[in-house]
Scaffold this motif. Sequence first.
Motif, short mmCIF file in Angstrom:
data_model
loop_
_atom_site.label_atom_id
_atom_site.label_comp_id
_atom_site.label_asym_id
_atom_site.label_seq_id
_atom_site.Cartn_x
_atom_site.Cartn_y
_atom_site.Cartn_z
N GLY A 178 0.79 -1.22 0.00
CA GLY A 178 0.00 0.00 0.00
C GLY A 178 0.82 1.27 0.00
N LEU A 179 2.04 1.22 -0.56
CA LEU A 179 2.95 2.37 -0.51
C LEU A 179 3.14 3.06 -1.86
CD1 LEU A 179 5.72 0.77 1.75
CD2 LEU A 179 3.90 2.32 2.46
N LEU A 180 2.31 2.77 -2.84
CA LEU A 180 2.49 3.30 -4.18
C LEU A 180 2.30 4.82 -4.20
CD1 LEU A 180 2.98 2.50 -7.14
CD2 LEU A 180 0.52 2.26 -7.41
N PRO A 181 3.34 5.59 -4.57
CA PRO A 181 3.30 7.06 -4.48
C PRO A 181 2.68 7.73 -5.71
CG PRO A 181 5.48 6.38 -5.16
CD PRO A 181 4.68 5.11 -4.99
N ILE A 182 1.48 7.33 -6.06
CA ILE A 182 0.78 7.88 -7.23
C ILE A 182 -0.64 8.22 -6.82
CG2 ILE A 182 -0.04 7.42 -9.58
CD1 ILE A 182 2.29 5.56 -9.97
N ALA A 183 -1.17 9.31 -7.36
CA ALA A 183 -2.53 9.74 -7.02
C ALA A 183 -3.56 8.74 -7.52
CB ALA A 183 -2.79 11.12 -7.64
N SER A 184 -4.76 8.85 -6.99
CA SER A 184 -5.85 7.93 -7.34
C SER A 184 -6.47 8.28 -8.69
CB SER A 184 -6.94 7.97 -6.27
OG SER A 184 -6.43 7.61 -5.00
N ASN A 185 -6.97 7.24 -9.35
CA ASN A 185 -7.80 7.41 -10.55
C ASN A 185 -7.08 8.16 -11.67
OD1 ASN A 185 -10.28 6.99 -11.91
ND2 ASN A 185 -10.91 9.09 -11.46
N VAL A 186 -5.81 7.79 -11.94
CA VAL A 186 -5.05 8.49 -12.98
C VAL A 186 -4.63 7.60 -14.15
CG1 VAL A 186 -4.14 10.18 -11.34
CG2 VAL A 186 -2.83 8.11 -11.83
N ALA A 187 -4.59 6.27 -13.95
CA ALA A 187 -3.98 5.39 -14.94
C ALA A 187 -5.02 4.66 -15.80
CB ALA A 187 -3.08 4.37 -14.26
N ASP A 188 -4.75 4.62 -17.10
CA ASP A 188 -5.56 3.82 -18.00
C ASP A 188 -5.14 2.36 -17.97
OD1 ASP A 188 -7.28 5.85 -19.52
OD2 ASP A 188 -5.27 6.71 -19.70
N ARG A 189 -3.86 2.15 -17.71
CA ARG A 189 -3.36 0.78 -17.58
C ARG A 189 -2.10 0.76 -16.72
NH1 ARG A 189 -3.31 -1.64 -22.85
NH2 ARG A 189 -4.92 -0.14 -23.33
N ILE A 190 -1.90 -0.38 -16.07
CA ILE A 190 -0.70 -0.60 -15.26
C ILE A 190 -0.02 -1.86 -15.78
CG2 ILE A 190 0.18 -1.18 -12.96
CD1 ILE A 190 -2.13 0.36 -11.74
N TYR A 191 1.28 -1.74 -16.01
CA TYR A 191 2.08 -2.87 -16.47
C TYR A 191 3.06 -3.31 -15.39
CZ TYR A 191 0.75 -2.24 -21.42
OH TYR A 191 0.07 -2.15 -22.61
N LEU A 192 3.18 -4.63 -15.21
CA LEU A 192 4.21 -5.21 -14.36
C LEU A 192 4.89 -6.31 -15.17
CD1 LEU A 192 1.48 -4.79 -12.36
CD2 LEU A 192 3.18 -5.40 -10.66
N SER A 193 6.10 -6.02 -15.65
CA SER A 193 6.82 -6.99 -16.47
C SER A 193 7.90 -7.67 -15.64
CB SER A 193 7.43 -6.28 -17.69
OG SER A 193 8.02 -7.21 -18.57
N ASN A 194 7.70 -8.94 -15.32
CA ASN A 194 8.63 -9.72 -14.50
C ASN A 194 8.83 -9.11 -13.12
OD1 ASN A 194 9.17 -11.38 -16.80
ND2 ASN A 194 10.63 -9.87 -17.52
N VAL A 195 7.76 -8.60 -12.53
CA VAL A 195 7.86 -7.84 -11.28
C VAL A 195 6.95 -8.38 -10.18
CG1 VAL A 195 7.35 -5.59 -10.23
CG2 VAL A 195 8.60 -5.69 -12.37
N LEU A 196 5.80 -8.89 -10.53
CA LEU A 196 4.74 -9.17 -9.55
C LEU A 196 5.24 -9.94 -8.34
CD1 LEU A 196 1.67 -8.97 -8.91
CD2 LEU A 196 1.44 -11.21 -10.00
N HIS A 197 6.03 -10.97 -8.55
CA HIS A 197 6.48 -11.83 -7.45
C HIS A 197 7.30 -11.07 -6.41
CE1 HIS A 197 9.12 -11.97 -10.91
NE2 HIS A 197 10.15 -12.22 -10.12
N TRP A 198 8.03 -10.02 -6.84
CA TRP A 198 8.84 -9.27 -5.89
C TRP A 198 7.98 -8.51 -4.89
CZ3 TRP A 198 13.52 -10.87 -5.75
CH2 TRP A 198 14.19 -11.26 -6.92
#
Length: 222
Positions: free
Chosen positions: A136-156
Amino acid sequence: LDYEAVSAMPSKPYEQSAKLLIDLDGGIQDGEVVVEIGCGTGNSTIVFAESNPNFGRLICVEPSKDLLALARYKFDDRFARLPNWVKTGEEPSDPEKSKEFEKKVNEAKGYIENQRERVARLNAKVDFILGRSDGGLLPIASNVADRIYLSNVLHWLAFRDDGVLDKNYLEGAFEDFARVLKNGGKLLFNLSLQFDFEEEALNGRPLNSYQIVGHPFSTKFL
């Protein structure tokens, strides 16, 4: 250095992973705001930016200062010095290993400079943010992104700083993704075949979606 050397391999594994994510749903549309979680040194960032030069903005989050420094070097002329860590540590004393080390350094540097040339051809609107994406530490405002990408990252995102697997961290990350995405926004991610399914990948045995979901690595997070 090893990460960049692997990235520079002829197969370009990290770039290919990013391209597969883009292909999942037809790619980035004109004017869209895209968030990349765990951008590392920007290898996948370049692929996302090149896929549609008319995207709105690309916001990249990375918790490592060292990796982020190299990503900024590739994208921003204000960071015009190659970070020192690209060639750090003692070179091997064995002459043959020393040659191998030097070859790896040169390959990584060549790949990095090639990426800078690719970026120079783009009018890329990219913001790099030092920050965490788990718990819950993501430093981005709410309701701004059309899409979020995680490439080879999720497991970390499921591991605490002490290396202990903690599903609450992963749950916190998904809560933040939902907060940051616009209504109808998309979350797209993959797992790293090269490292997390190394035996199968190196032996050339392709895994289908069912095998990946049922793989011992994946089930740790379910």
